[in-house]
Design a protein around this motif. Structure first.
Motif, mmCIF file in Angstrom:
data_model
loop_
_atom_site.group_PDB
_atom_site.id
_atom_site.type_symbol
_atom_site.label_atom_id
_atom_site.label_comp_id
_atom_site.label_asym_id
_atom_site.label_seq_id
_atom_site.Cartn_x
_atom_site.Cartn_y
_atom_site.Cartn_z
ATOM 1 N N UNK A 229 0.845 -1.198 0.000
ATOM 2 C CA UNK A 229 0.000 0.000 0.000
ATOM 3 C C UNK A 229 0.881 1.248 0.000
ATOM 4 N N UNK A 230 0.270 2.360 -0.384
ATOM 5 C CA UNK A 230 0.975 3.649 -0.467
ATOM 6 C C UNK A 230 2.194 3.549 -1.379
ATOM 7 N N UNK A 231 1.995 2.932 -2.555
ATOM 8 C CA UNK A 231 3.074 2.794 -3.529
ATOM 9 C C UNK A 231 3.723 4.139 -3.828
ATOM 10 N N UNK A 232 5.044 4.153 -3.845
ATOM 11 C CA UNK A 232 5.790 5.371 -4.178
ATOM 12 C C UNK A 232 6.084 5.392 -5.669
ATOM 13 N N UNK A 233 5.601 6.417 -6.347
ATOM 14 C CA UNK A 233 5.829 6.542 -7.782
ATOM 15 C C UNK A 233 5.578 7.977 -8.202
ATOM 16 N N UNK A 234 6.160 8.365 -9.327
ATOM 17 C CA UNK A 234 5.911 9.683 -9.871
ATOM 18 C C UNK A 234 4.593 9.697 -10.639
ATOM 19 N N UNK A 235 3.868 10.814 -10.573
ATOM 20 C CA UNK A 235 2.634 10.994 -11.316
ATOM 21 C C UNK A 235 2.708 12.299 -12.107
ATOM 22 N N UNK A 236 1.811 12.417 -13.084
ATOM 23 C CA UNK A 236 1.743 13.649 -13.867
ATOM 24 C C UNK A 236 0.972 14.721 -13.112
ATOM 25 N N UNK A 238 -0.600 18.900 -13.884
ATOM 26 C CA UNK A 238 -0.913 19.767 -15.031
ATOM 27 C C UNK A 238 0.285 20.579 -15.486
ATOM 28 N N UNK A 239 0.509 20.596 -16.801
ATOM 29 C CA UNK A 239 1.600 21.368 -17.371
ATOM 30 C C UNK A 239 1.411 22.854 -17.078
ATOM 31 N N UNK A 240 2.490 23.495 -16.644
ATOM 32 C CA UNK A 240 2.438 24.914 -16.345
ATOM 33 C C UNK A 240 2.129 25.227 -14.905
ATOM 34 N N UNK A 241 1.785 24.184 -14.117
ATOM 35 C CA UNK A 241 1.481 24.437 -12.715
ATOM 36 C C UNK A 241 2.735 24.619 -11.890
ATOM 37 N N UNK A 242 3.886 24.195 -12.424
ATOM 38 C CA UNK A 242 5.139 24.363 -11.713
ATOM 39 C C UNK A 242 6.261 24.233 -12.720
ATOM 40 N N UNK A 243 7.484 24.110 -12.229
ATOM 41 C CA UNK A 243 8.643 24.033 -13.101
ATOM 42 C C UNK A 243 8.884 22.610 -13.606
ATOM 43 N N UNK A 244 8.022 21.675 -13.257
ATOM 44 C CA UNK A 244 8.085 20.299 -13.755
ATOM 45 C C UNK A 244 6.668 19.755 -13.814
ATOM 46 N N UNK A 245 6.455 18.717 -14.627
ATOM 47 C CA UNK A 245 5.123 18.119 -14.723
ATOM 48 C C UNK A 245 5.065 16.750 -14.069
ATOM 49 N N UNK A 246 6.041 16.432 -13.195
ATOM 50 C CA UNK A 246 6.075 15.146 -12.502
ATOM 51 C C UNK A 246 6.185 15.382 -11.004
ATOM 52 N N UNK A 247 5.470 14.544 -10.226
ATOM 53 C CA UNK A 247 5.443 14.691 -8.772
ATOM 54 C C UNK A 247 5.522 13.319 -8.128
ATOM 55 N N UNK A 248 6.458 13.128 -7.204
ATOM 56 C CA UNK A 248 6.532 11.881 -6.445
ATOM 57 C C UNK A 248 5.361 11.829 -5.476
ATOM 58 N N UNK A 249 4.654 10.666 -5.444
ATOM 59 C CA UNK A 249 3.449 10.586 -4.636
ATOM 60 C C UNK A 249 3.216 9.145 -4.189
ATOM 61 N N UNK A 250 2.334 8.959 -3.194
ATOM 62 C CA UNK A 250 1.834 7.632 -2.817
ATOM 63 C C UNK A 250 0.583 7.384 -3.653
ATOM 64 N N UNK A 251 0.648 6.437 -4.586
ATOM 65 C CA UNK A 251 -0.362 6.367 -5.643
ATOM 66 C C UNK A 251 -1.420 5.288 -5.441
ATOM 67 N N UNK A 252 -1.211 4.283 -4.588
ATOM 68 C CA UNK A 252 -2.209 3.218 -4.490
ATOM 69 C C UNK A 252 -1.617 1.941 -3.929
#
Length: 336
Positions: A229-236, A238-252
């Motif tokens: 549980x709480x798998x660690x992985x990068x997710x997309x 929205x483009x333009x919301x920051x200086x990158x379009x990838x975010x490390x997160x707990x995905x499922x």
């Protein structure tokens, strides 16, 4: 004058590990054995790098040893990365007549890579084993040399993210203010996520060990079920919301189960030589369970496709290929 460029980089890494352990062992009568263990562990890992460069040398005979004689010097670079982990472990084992074996443990791990409210994880475990061949009713079956049933359940944590992923870091940029070079800072390409927490895997295992004819035939059968549980992985994002379009997160979550079988045979055993046969078989099934989104892109980007090569998709195996489908015209020819 030769306007060449020289540079030098220095890299170093250090890993320090300290353990403290306290163990208590006692025996009650002839049948009961108890041992208890307390342990504390500290792990400190650091990585450093620094570099400097220069251009414009009268000659390159001395290589980077003469970098101080360069006409122009680059901005020195320095990088530091630290990871710290503090762990505590408590374990109790009970043995009754070498027939019934019971173990219970709890582990507490703290890691510096997570945010302030999620640095620590608690991971309990327990196991039980029954040596059936040690029972009195089995003494007449001399051809059974070993028969043991096992069961266990426990949790482990994963801290597999880069340090400072939960923090907002800045990169250095040079600019000119009038005629003077100045240093400024902007957010780097890593989007911080202060809510990251431990990825946790809960495993259940049921098995049997067997041996016949004084060990000439022996093996084991195991079934395991693991839910992460709480798998660690990068997710997309929205483009333009920051200086990158990838975010490390707990995905499922992810589910992994399987059966492992091993069989060892000794058809011939003499004083001069042995003939041993080892057989192994495994069946395994892994699939993604619940996700925070329909699917998560995890593969590297493929040139020309405009997307990632694989994804985590609910109900499918991890890193399933996710590619474009070729389109054809009415004549059956591929549309380019």
């Amino acid at each position: 004058t030769s306007y060449n460029t020289l540079g030098e980089g220095v890299y170093s890494g250090t890993s320090l590990l300290g353990n403290a352990q306290l163990q208590y062992v006692t025996k009650i009568g002839d049948d009961h054995k108890i041992d208890a263990t307390l342990m504390q562990s500290v792990n400190y890992i650091t990585w450093k790098s620094m570099g400097f460069s220069g251009t414009g040398f009268s000659n390159d005979d001395l290589s980077y040893h003469a970098i101080a004689s360069a006409i122009n010097h680059g901005v020195p670079s320095y990088e530091l990365s630290e990871r710290k982990m503090l762990s505590f472990l408590g374990r109790v084992r009970y043995n009754y007549k070498d027939r019934y074996l019971l173990t219970a443990a709890v582990r507490v791990d703290g890691s510096s890579v997570f945010g302030a409210g999620n640095k620590y994880g608690v991971f309990p475990s327990a196991s039980f084993a029954w040596r059936v061949n040690e029972e009195e009713f089995m003494q007449n079956y001399e051809w059974i040399s070993n028969l043991k049933f096992r069961a266990s359940v426990g949790q482990v944590g994963n801290q597999g993210i880069s340090p400072y992923t939960t923090l907002g870091l800045a990169d250095k940029y040079m600019y000119e203010f009038g005629t003077y070079p100045m240093v400024g800072y902007l957010p780097d390409s890593t989007l911080p996520n202060p809510n990251l927490k431990w990825e946790t895997s809960t495993s259940t295992n049921i098995g049997i060990d067997f041996g016949f004819l004084s060990g000439r035939i022996n093996g084991a059968v195991d079934y395991y079920y693991r839910q992460t549980t709480d798998l660690l992985s990068e997710i997309d994002v929205p483009t333009g919301s920051n200086f990158t379009n990838r975010l490390m997160s707990n995905i499922g979550e992810m589910v992994n189960q399987g059966v492992e079988v091993s069989l060892n045979l000794i058809p011939i055993q003499t004083e001069d030589w042995n003939w041993t046969i080892n057989l192994n078989g495994t069946w395994q099934q892994t699939e993604i369970g619940d996700l925070n989104d329909n699917f998560v892109k995890v593969g590297s980007s493929l040139s020309g496709t405009g997307g990632n090569s694989s994804v985590h998709y609910k109900g499918f195996a991890p890193y399933t290929f996710y590619l474009y489908q070729q389109a054809y015209d009415a004549a059956g020819k591929p549309i380019m």
